[in-house]
Design an enzyme around this catalytic site. Structure first.
Site, PDB file in Angstrom:
ATOM      1  N   ASP A 225       6.478 -29.556   2.118  1.00  0.00           N
ATOM      2  CA  ASP A 225       5.774 -28.713   1.144  1.00  0.00           C
ATOM      3  C   ASP A 225       6.313 -27.283   1.153  1.00  0.00           C
ATOM      4  OD1 ASP A 225       3.925 -26.965   2.994  1.00  0.00           O
ATOM      5  OD2 ASP A 225       3.815 -29.012   3.763  1.00  0.00           O
TER       6      ASP A 225
ATOM      7  N   HIS B  88      13.972 -31.352   7.265  1.00  0.00           N
ATOM      8  CA  HIS B  88      13.770 -32.726   6.790  1.00  0.00           C
ATOM      9  C   HIS B  88      13.715 -32.831   5.275  1.00  0.00           C
ATOM     10  CE1 HIS B  88      12.080 -34.426  10.845  1.00  0.00           C
ATOM     11  NE2 HIS B  88      13.349 -34.104  10.876  1.00  0.00           N
TER      12      HIS B  88
ATOM     13  N   GLY C  87      -1.863  12.312   3.553  1.00  0.00           N
ATOM     14  CA  GLY C  87      -2.112  13.735   3.374  1.00  0.00           C
ATOM     15  C   GLY C  87      -1.386  14.271   2.164  1.00  0.00           C
TER      16      GLY C  87
ATOM     17  N   LEU D 131       2.411  14.994  -1.114  1.00  0.00           N
ATOM     18  CA  LEU D 131       2.761  16.357  -1.479  1.00  0.00           C
ATOM     19  C   LEU D 131       2.615  17.317  -0.303  1.00  0.00           C
ATOM     20  CD1 LEU D 131       3.390  18.464  -3.762  1.00  0.00           C
ATOM     21  CD2 LEU D 131       0.904  18.638  -4.079  1.00  0.00           C
TER      22      LEU D 131
ATOM     23  N   ARG E 119      -0.563   1.610  -2.665  1.00  0.00           N
ATOM     24  CA  ARG E 119      -1.210   2.066  -1.438  1.00  0.00           C
ATOM     25  C   ARG E 119      -1.644   0.882  -0.569  1.00  0.00           C
ATOM     26  NH1 ARG E 119      -3.198   6.431  -5.075  1.00  0.00           N
ATOM     27  NH2 ARG E 119      -2.431   8.388  -4.149  1.00  0.00           N
TER      28      ARG E 119
ATOM     29  N   LYS F 280      -4.742  19.228  -4.189  1.00  0.00           N
ATOM     30  CA  LYS F 280      -3.694  19.291  -5.200  1.00  0.00           C
ATOM     31  C   LYS F 280      -4.171  20.228  -6.308  1.00  0.00           C
ATOM     32  CE  LYS F 280      -5.441  15.347  -7.891  1.00  0.00           C
ATOM     33  NZ  LYS F 280      -5.117  14.040  -8.497  1.00  0.00           N
TER      34      LYS F 280
ATOM     35  N   GLY G  64      -6.123  10.774  -4.190  1.00  0.00           N
ATOM     36  CA  GLY G  64      -5.248   9.793  -3.560  1.00  0.00           C
ATOM     37  C   GLY G  64      -5.542   9.624  -2.081  1.00  0.00           C
TER      38      GLY G  64
ATOM     39  N   GLU H 263      -6.858   6.246  -0.231  1.00  0.00           N
ATOM     40  CA  GLU H 263      -6.168   5.673   0.922  1.00  0.00           C
ATOM     41  C   GLU H 263      -7.135   5.463   2.082  1.00  0.00           C
ATOM     42  OE1 GLU H 263      -1.808   7.528  -0.258  1.00  0.00           O
ATOM     43  OE2 GLU H 263      -2.970   8.440   1.369  1.00  0.00           O
TER      44      GLU H 263
END
Length: 480
Positions: free
Chosen positions: A114, A152, A289, A327, A372, A389, A402, A406
């Site tokens: 299989d 096999h 981070g 960043l 992520r 940011k 972000g 995470e």
């Protein structure tokens, strides 16, 4: 007898796994757990036609040969049995398959027809190079992550599969290159045999010749063995007889330096594999981070020095790092890792660092969550720092969604998380969240870890002193 505890096996296997030095040999038991028929189920209709009771037959290879003989050397029914027995759409890969596929294992051997092994590898976003014919041994699939030797044959080529006695008698002539390749792997890698009964003549052929040549110097291997239990139709003395036979079987495996990991139930195999995965990943740290700004919490120069030296010391402490090049953080992490790697003249950078920079196109951004999740599959620990940011018009400093995402993914995947609250911003928010539900995140925390966690939330402590606290906390988290 060469019986080892599950804990001893896990420790040994993880050590070899970190050296990329293990291989898997999957027997019929793995396919049965996935929903496919076992050998008796496969051959039962053919045995019935021969007026044989498959439950009373121990040499099923001979039964298959009897059926071929019965039909004047025609094996069409045998081919159909394989095709229909191993093409069931309701069969799925098992948790054992999935765990193994996630681990850095590049060599798989199987006597099964299989496709569950290669399917599980593809499910883990790996590219398998499948070999079921000798001509394929001469070819290499570029970019492959693992080789799957189906010695096999394959269900998609059932007419040439190995099953009856004549196939085994001529194996060294028609498929002898597989035996050579298997012998080479048994000499150079530590094998784990799963779902395998050791009744296959081809493996016995290879092991016997290796034993003859190398005797007491053969490489160590492991296999799972389920302890014999009483069954409903046991006759008097039946259980004692099977226990005695199993004892001799395990002792005989010792000739080939194959050590038995005895379990009471097959579910313990899954538990052992999960322990391996957890312990292996707990030496890999995901660094999360992002920072458009570091002040007022830390001056930029001090903040970047902290990230750089922390990355260096993580590698020095034998951790591997995963980063998405966040960043203002990711490039500093890479720089710290590189400096430590080349200072110690250790293995290549890729052995210490997994880098997954985020694609920036509009379409690619839609896949960032999946991206992520893929990154976090590499790790068992995760640290979170800073987390801001600029956004909007006019631009303003905001929390990094972000980093938050995470963190949530890491928790959902069972990673041990460590927010560095003293770095401020999202990391501070996450530290507060964890601190408010401390026992939920760290149910087995020691007093020492509690003290370290409290320190990592104290922004009055100099950042240079937080490096050792972070390293020690991560070391403790490996075992909580």
């Amino acid at each position: 007898m060469a019986i080892v505890s599950v804990e001893q096996f896990v420790e040994d296997f993880v050590n070899e796994l970190r050296e990329r030095n293990v291989a898997i040999f999957a027997g019929a038991g793995m396919s049965v757990d996935a929903g496919f028929v076992d050998w008796k189920g496969l051959l039962r209709p053919l045995a019935d036609e021969l007026q044989l009771d498959v439950e009373r037959e121990h040499d099923l290879v001979k039964v298959a040969q009897y059926h071929v003989n019965h039909h004047g050397n025609n094996r069409n029914d045998l081919t159909n049995a394989i095709l229909n027995g191993f093409s069931r759409k309701m069969a799925t890969v098992t948790e054992n398959h999935r765990v193994l596929a996630r681990l850095p294992i590049s060599t798989y051997w199987t006597t099964n027809y299989d496709s569950t092994i290669e399917d599980s590898l593809r499910g883990a976003r790996k590219l398998p190079d499948v070999k079921h014919e000798t001509t394929q041994l001469l070819q290499t699939l570029h970019g492959r992550d693992a080789i799957v030797y189906k010695m096999h044959g394959d269900v998609a080529h059932a007419a040439s599969a190995v099953l009856c006695k004549e196939d085994y008698e001529t194996y060294h002539l028609n498929r002898g290159e597989f035996l050579t390749a298997l012998a080479g792997d048994l000499l150079s890698k530590m094998f784990l045999f799963i779902g395998f009964s050791f009744s296959d003549p081809n493996l016995d052929y290879v092991l016997s010749r290796l034993h003859t040549r190398h005797g007491k110097h053969m490489r160590k291997h492991y296999c799972f063995v389920r302890k014999e239990h009483a069954v409903a139709d046991d006759k008097e003395g039946g259980l004692e007889y099977r226990k005695a036979r199993q004892k001799h079987f395990i002792h005989d495996l010792q000739r080939y330096n194959i050590r038995a990991v005895v379990v009471d139930d097959y579910s313990e195999i899954t538990d052992a594999l999960r322990k391996i995965e957890a312990r292996f990943k707990n030496k890999t740290v995901f660094v999360s981070g992002a920072a458009q700004a570091y002040e007022p919490r830390l001056p930029m120069e001090e903040a970047l020095a902290f990230v750089h030296i922390l990355s260096q010391n993580l590698v020095k402490s034998k951790f591997k790092l995963v980063t998405g090049l966040g960043l203002g953080i990711g490039s500093t992490v890479v720089g710290g890792v590189m400096q430590q790697v080349y200072r110690e003249e250790r293995r290549g950078l890729t052995d210490e660092l997994v880098i997954r920079p985020f694609p920036q196109s509009t379409d690619a951004k839609k896949l960032w969550r999946q991206y992520r999740e893929d990154m976090l599959d590499f790790a068992g620990l995760a640290v979170f720092m800073f987390g801001n940011k600029t956004a909007g018009d006019p631009p303003a400093l905001v929390s990094s969604n972000g980093v938050i995402e995470e963190f949530e993914i890491a928790v959902s995947k069972g990673l041990r998380v460590l927010p560095l609250g003293f770095t401020g911003y999202v990391a501070r928010e996450l530290w507060d969240r964890v601190n408010q539900n401390f026992d939920k995140y760290y149910p087995s925390a020691t007093d020492r870890f509690k003290a370290l966690f409290a320190q990592l939330g104290d922004d009055a402590i100099d950042s240079s002193k937080q490096i050792d606290a972070t390293i020690e906390a991560l070391c403790l988290l490996q075992f909580t």
